[in-house]
Design a protein around this motif. Structure first.
Motif, PDB file in Angstrom:
ATOM      1  N   TRP A   1       0.851  -1.195   0.000  1.00  0.00           N
ATOM      2  CA  TRP A   1       0.000   0.000   0.000  1.00  0.00           C
ATOM      3  C   TRP A   1       0.887   1.246   0.000  1.00  0.00           C
TER       4      TRP A   1
ATOM      5  N   ARG B   1       2.463   2.198  -3.158  1.00  0.00           N
ATOM      6  CA  ARG B   1       1.537   2.703  -4.169  1.00  0.00           C
ATOM      7  C   ARG B   1       0.933   4.074  -3.803  1.00  0.00           C
ATOM      8  N   TYR B   2       0.556   4.268  -2.514  1.00  0.00           N
ATOM      9  CA  TYR B   2      -0.258   5.438  -2.176  1.00  0.00           C
ATOM     10  C   TYR B   2       0.347   6.437  -1.186  1.00  0.00           C
TER      11      TYR B   2
ATOM     12  N   HIS C   1      -7.386  -6.682   3.562  1.00  0.00           N
ATOM     13  CA  HIS C   1      -7.579  -6.866   2.106  1.00  0.00           C
ATOM     14  C   HIS C   1      -6.264  -6.656   1.368  1.00  0.00           C
TER      15      HIS C   1
ATOM     16  N   ASP D   1      -4.962  -8.474  -0.695  1.00  0.00           N
ATOM     17  CA  ASP D   1      -5.070  -8.898  -2.095  1.00  0.00           C
ATOM     18  C   ASP D   1      -5.336  -7.728  -3.038  1.00  0.00           C
ATOM     19  N   LEU D   2      -5.841  -6.616  -2.466  1.00  0.00           N
ATOM     20  CA  LEU D   2      -6.102  -5.436  -3.292  1.00  0.00           C
ATOM     21  C   LEU D   2      -4.812  -4.822  -3.819  1.00  0.00           C
ATOM     22  N   PHE D   3      -3.734  -5.041  -3.084  1.00  0.00           N
ATOM     23  CA  PHE D   3      -2.473  -4.353  -3.440  1.00  0.00           C
ATOM     24  C   PHE D   3      -1.402  -5.283  -3.984  1.00  0.00           C
TER      25      PHE D   3
ATOM     26  N   GLU E   1      -1.396  -7.118  -6.536  1.00  0.00           N
ATOM     27  CA  GLU E   1      -1.239  -7.011  -7.985  1.00  0.00           C
ATOM     28  C   GLU E   1      -0.361  -5.835  -8.374  1.00  0.00           C
ATOM     29  N   ARG E   2      -0.240  -4.869  -7.426  1.00  0.00           N
ATOM     30  CA  ARG E   2       0.566  -3.688  -7.748  1.00  0.00           C
ATOM     31  C   ARG E   2       2.060  -4.024  -7.820  1.00  0.00           C
TER      32      ARG E   2
ATOM     33  N   ARG F   1      -8.697 -15.220 -10.020  1.00  0.00           N
ATOM     34  CA  ARG F   1      -9.309 -14.679  -8.832  1.00  0.00           C
ATOM     35  C   ARG F   1     -10.648 -14.021  -9.161  1.00  0.00           C
TER      36      ARG F   1
ATOM     37  N   GLU G   1      -9.021  -1.704  -8.726  1.00  0.00           N
ATOM     38  CA  GLU G   1      -9.058  -3.154  -8.878  1.00  0.00           C
ATOM     39  C   GLU G   1     -10.210  -3.578  -9.788  1.00  0.00           C
TER      40      GLU G   1
END
Lengths: 165, 105
Positions: A25, A28-29, A60, A62-64, A66-67, B2, B58
């Motif tokens: 996170w 990225r942010y 969560h 998994d939200l990040f 992929e980054r 996924r 996402e």
């Protein structure tokens, strides 16, 4: 005065809280979030919201994840930049060595036979490296430059300009 | 593969506000907060904003642009535009029916 102190304290706390977010996170942010916090005074509500945000980010992840490919992309871009820089450098290295044979021969003749041998080895290795990079690298550099221009990536234009310099 | 998350949870309302804000053009975080405050009176905090932005990215409803001076602008994608239109028509339907029922009460 007291208001300013409170605002500064809350701002510092908010920036500290940003450091508690998961690594992905932050990658990225964090910069963006810190920029927002600089323009907007943090309050107790901001701090509470950030705490909830931290919990949410850990729940969560998994939200990040992929980054991560963005980081790999950056790494790949750096490697391409270094490689392309060498490809651009190679012809100038060759020109320099061809244009300066007298200077080189002066140093070689004035040195001992051991220096002479070492100098020849270094020169041969240099030529080999340059030729290898030119054969394999020119196509690669052309493709990278084409992608940068077709994709209108201004940051990469400047990289190519710097490499040329 | 996924499964894509479609339920935005507590970020549903902020997401709708963000999509509405981006409908008028790309904006960075602070500009979005200001715009949302202006048109809806909602004061979005940083944690909520970036939680919602991560989810919207996402989903592929928004995308980030090249950042300038630590400020990264975001813009609505085609998918995001469709999602916003769908959500707004549902809301429109709810408003129409509710007003009609209220008038009849």
């Amino acid at each position: 005065m007291e208001e300013t102190m409170k605002a500064t304290f809350a701002h510092k706390c908010a920036l500290r809280l940003l450091r508690l977010y998961p690594y992905a996170w932050r990658e990225r942010y964090t910069d963006e979030a810190a920029a927002v916090l600089e323009e907007r005074p943090a309050t107790l509500l901001t701090l509470l919201d950030l705490v909830l945000g931290i919990l949410d980010a850990y729940l969560h992840t998994d939200l990040f994840t992929e980054r991560k490919f963005v980081m790999l992309q950056r790494l790949r871009n750096s490697q391409i930049t270094i490689f392309c820089a060498f490809v651009f450098f190679a012809p100038f290295w060759v020109i320099y060595n061809v244009a300066e044979p007298l200077q080189s021969s002066f140093f070689v003749t004035s040195a001992t036979p051991a220096h002479h041998l070492l100098s020849e080895i270094v020169r041969a290795a240099g030529f080999f490296a340059v030729l290898t990079s030119l054969i394999g690298g020119c196509a690669f550099a052309v493709v990278a430059a084409r992608q940068a221009f077709v994709g209108k990536k201004e940051a990469e234009y400047s990289t190519f300009c710097l490499e040329s310099l | 593969m996924r499964k894509k998350r479609t339920d935005l949870g507590r970020f549903s309302n902020p997401s709708l506000l963000i999509l509405s804000s981006l409908a008028s053009g790309p904006k960075h975080g602070y500009a979005m907060i200001q715009d949302i405050e202006e048109f809806s009176g909602t004061n979005l905090e940083v944690g909520t904003l970036y939680g919602a932005l991560a989810r919207l990215e996402e989903q592929g409803w928004i995308e980030s642009l090249e950042s300038t001076d630590r400020r990264r602008p975001y813009r609505l994608t085609g998918l995001g535009l469709t999602a916003l239109q769908e959500q707004l028509s549902t809301m429109q339907q709810i408003v129409t029916i509710s007003l009609h029922r209220l008038a009849g009460a």
